[in-house]
Design an enzyme around this catalytic site. Structure first.
Site, PDB file in Angstrom:
ATOM      1  N   GLY A  62       0.851  -1.205   0.000  1.00 46.35           N
ATOM      2  CA  GLY A  62       0.000   0.000   0.000  1.00 46.35           C
ATOM      3  C   GLY A  62       0.878   1.243   0.000  1.00 46.35           C
ATOM      4  O   GLY A  62       1.985   1.235  -0.541  1.00 46.35           O
ATOM      5  N   ILE A 122       2.595   2.716   2.433  1.00 51.21           N
ATOM      6  CA  ILE A 122       3.902   2.565   3.093  1.00 51.21           C
ATOM      7  C   ILE A 122       4.748   1.524   2.364  1.00 51.21           C
ATOM      8  O   ILE A 122       5.924   1.748   2.074  1.00 51.21           O
ATOM      9  CB  ILE A 122       3.712   2.213   4.592  1.00 51.21           C
ATOM     10  N   ARG A 170      -3.572  -8.344  -0.914  1.00 48.89           N
ATOM     11  CA  ARG A 170      -4.882  -8.956  -1.205  1.00 48.89           C
ATOM     12  C   ARG A 170      -4.976  -9.333  -2.676  1.00 48.89           C
ATOM     13  O   ARG A 170      -5.421 -10.403  -3.025  1.00 48.89           O
ATOM     14  CB  ARG A 170      -5.999  -7.973  -0.846  1.00 48.89           C
ATOM     15  N   VAL A 175       6.249  -3.069  10.771  1.00 50.82           N
ATOM     16  CA  VAL A 175       5.811  -1.691  11.046  1.00 50.82           C
ATOM     17  C   VAL A 175       4.302  -1.579  10.830  1.00 50.82           C
ATOM     18  O   VAL A 175       3.764  -0.481  10.695  1.00 50.82           O
ATOM     19  CB  VAL A 175       6.556  -0.640  10.159  1.00 50.82           C
ATOM     20  N   ARG A 234       1.022  -3.905  12.300  1.00 49.62           N
ATOM     21  CA  ARG A 234       0.367  -4.067  13.598  1.00 49.62           C
ATOM     22  C   ARG A 234       0.939  -5.328  14.232  1.00 49.62           C
ATOM     23  O   ARG A 234       1.240  -6.307  13.534  1.00 49.62           O
ATOM     24  CB  ARG A 234      -1.150  -4.244  13.446  1.00 49.62           C
ATOM     25  N   GLU A 294       0.350  -3.724  23.061  1.00 52.84           N
ATOM     26  CA  GLU A 294       1.079  -2.489  23.395  1.00 52.84           C
ATOM     27  C   GLU A 294       0.440  -1.787  24.583  1.00 52.84           C
ATOM     28  O   GLU A 294      -0.784  -1.790  24.687  1.00 52.84           O
ATOM     29  CB  GLU A 294       1.075  -1.551  22.177  1.00 52.84           C
ATOM     30  N   HIS A 328       6.240   1.801  18.754  1.00 53.30           N
ATOM     31  CA  HIS A 328       5.187   2.183  17.792  1.00 53.30           C
ATOM     32  C   HIS A 328       5.322   3.654  17.379  1.00 53.30           C
ATOM     33  O   HIS A 328       4.408   4.455  17.577  1.00 53.30           O
ATOM     34  CB  HIS A 328       3.798   1.899  18.384  1.00 53.30           C
TER      35      HIS A 328
HETATM   36  O1  LIG Z   1       0.517   2.894  13.360  1.00 56.93           O
HETATM   37  C1  LIG Z   1       0.201   3.985  13.013  1.00 56.93           C
HETATM   38  C2  LIG Z   1      -0.878   4.252  12.123  1.00 56.93           C
HETATM   39  O2  LIG Z   1      -1.632   3.321  11.771  1.00 56.93           O
HETATM   40  O3  LIG Z   1      -1.033   5.421  11.751  1.00 56.93           O
END
Ligand SMILES: O=CC(=O)O
Length: 311
Positions: free
Chosen positions: A149, A151, A171, A226, A228, A257, A275
C-alpha cells in the site's frame, strides 16, 4: 453568521488535538458521544487508534463519514461502517515516507547490528572482547513486502535504490508494478531473505505471520514489522528468535502495546521501538492538512482525499 458544520471528536483517552484552534475556526467541535448534538453529527474525527465500535456507532444515527488520523483502521468497526454506508478515511500518504524510512532503519539496524554494537561500545566491551561480529549487507537481498500500500510502496522504492530484489504479497496482484507477486505468504517467505510486514490488520491477516511462515523464511531470515503487532503470532516469533529459527527482527509494533514480551529484551538479534515508525513533526503536519482537507471535502460534497476501500 452561518453555523459551523458539526464534527464530533472521538479521542480515547481524551487527547488535546494540537491543531484544535485551526479546526475550531471552521467546524463546531463536539467532544462527547453524550452531547445533545450527537444524534445530528454526520462526521466523526477519530484521533489516533481510539476504538470506534458498533456500540459507538449506535450513538450516531446520522453519521456518514469517519475521518481517521492513522494509517491503519483496525480500531474502527469497518463491517458496521460498510453495512451503514459510512465512509472512512485514513492517514493516506501522510505517513508513508516516514514509515518507510523507519522500516529501512530497523532493517539496516538488524542486519548490521547497529543498536547491539552501540550497547557493546557503551558497555566498554570493545577493549576487552575485541572486534564486534560482522553484520551483513542489505544490497542484493531478496525482500518480500507484505502489503504493497502507501507505506509498502515507499519501502519498495527505497529498497530498489539499495539494490534489493523485491517481491510482494497483498490482497490482490497490482497491475501497476512489475515485482513478482506471491498470493501465498509461505511461498513469498521461502523466496525471501527478509520479510517486511506493513499490511492492514484484518480478520484475514491476523497472525498471518506464523511459525510456518518463519520456517519457510529460514534461519538467515529477518522480519521487520511496522504494521500491527497482531499480524505476527508473537509467541511463535519469540520462540523462533530464541531458537535461532530466524536470524533477527525489527519490531515497531506489538500484540499488546505497550506491553512487550520480556523475552525480547534479552535478545541481541532484535531491535525494538515503541510504535513510532510513522511519527515525525513533518508527518503530523501533513496529516493535519489531510484531515482539514477531508473535512472540507465532506462538507462541500467533494471526493474525500484519502478514502479507505471498505470492500
Ligand atoms: O501505526 C500507526 C498508524 O496506523 O497510523
Amino acid at each position: 453568521m452561518d453555523e459551523l458544520p458539526l464534527v464530533l471528536v472521538h479521542a480515547l483517552p481524551p487527547f488535546e488535538i494540537s491543531f484544535k484552534g485551526r479546526l475550531q475556526s471552521r467546524f463546531q467541535l463536539i467532544d462527547s458521544l453524550d452531547s445533545t448534538f450527537a444524534p445530528h453529527v454526520s462526521v466523526l474525527l477519530c484521533v489516533g487508534p481510539s476504538p470506534v465500535s458498533s456500540d459507538t456507532l449506535r450513538h450516531l444515527p446520522s453519521l456518514q463519514c469517519i475521518v481517521g488520523s492513522s494509517a491503519g483502521v483496525d480500531h474502527i468497526d469497518l463491517a458496521e461502517c460498510r453495512r451503514r454506508g459510512i465512509t472512512v478515511t485514513n492517514a493516506g500518504p501522510s505517513f508513508c515516507e516516514d514509515g518507510a524510512d523507519f522500516a529501512i532503519g530497523l532493517l539496516i539496524d538488524v542486519l548490521r547490528r547497529i543498536s547491539a554494537a552501540d550497547r557493546y561500545v557503551r558497555a566498554g566491551l570493545w577493549p576487552m572482547k575485541g572486534d564486534y561480529p560482522l553484520g551483513s549487507k542489505l544490497g542484493g537481498k531478496r525482500v518480500g513486502i507484505v502489503g504493497l500500500g502507501n507505506i509498502g510502496s515507499e519501502i519498495a522504492k527505497r529498497l530498489v535504490a539499495f539494490g534489493c530484489r523485491i517481491a510482494y504479497n497483498s490482497r490482490n496482484k497490482k497491475s501497476s508494478v512489475s515485482f513478482p507477486y506471491y498470493a501465498n505468504i509461505c511461498n513469498l517467505a521461502a523466496n525471501s531473505d527478509i520479510l517486511i510486514i506493513c499490511c492492514a490488520l484484518t480478520k484475514e491477516t491476523h497472525h498471518l505471520i506464523n511459525k510456518d511462515v518463519m520456517t519457510a523464511l529460514g534461519k538467515e531470515g529477518v522480519i521487520i514489522n511496522v504494521g500491527r503487532g497482531a499480524l505476527i503470532n508473537e509467541k511463535e516469533l519469540v520462540q523462533c528468535l530464541e531458537q535461532g529459527q530466524i536470524r533477527g527482527a525489527g519490531l515497531d509494533v506489538f500484540e499488546n502495546e505497550p506491553d512487550v514480551p520480556k523475552e525480547l529484551f534479552e535478545l541481541e538479534n532484535v531491535v525494538l521501538s515503541p510504535h513510532k515508525a510513522i511519527a515525525t513533526p513533518e508527518s503530523f503536519a501533513s496529516l493535519q492538512e489531510l484531515i482539514v482537507g477531508n473535512l472540507e471535502a465532506f462538507f462541500s460534497n467533494k471526493p474525500l482525499l484519502s478514502p479507505v476501500n471498505l470492500e
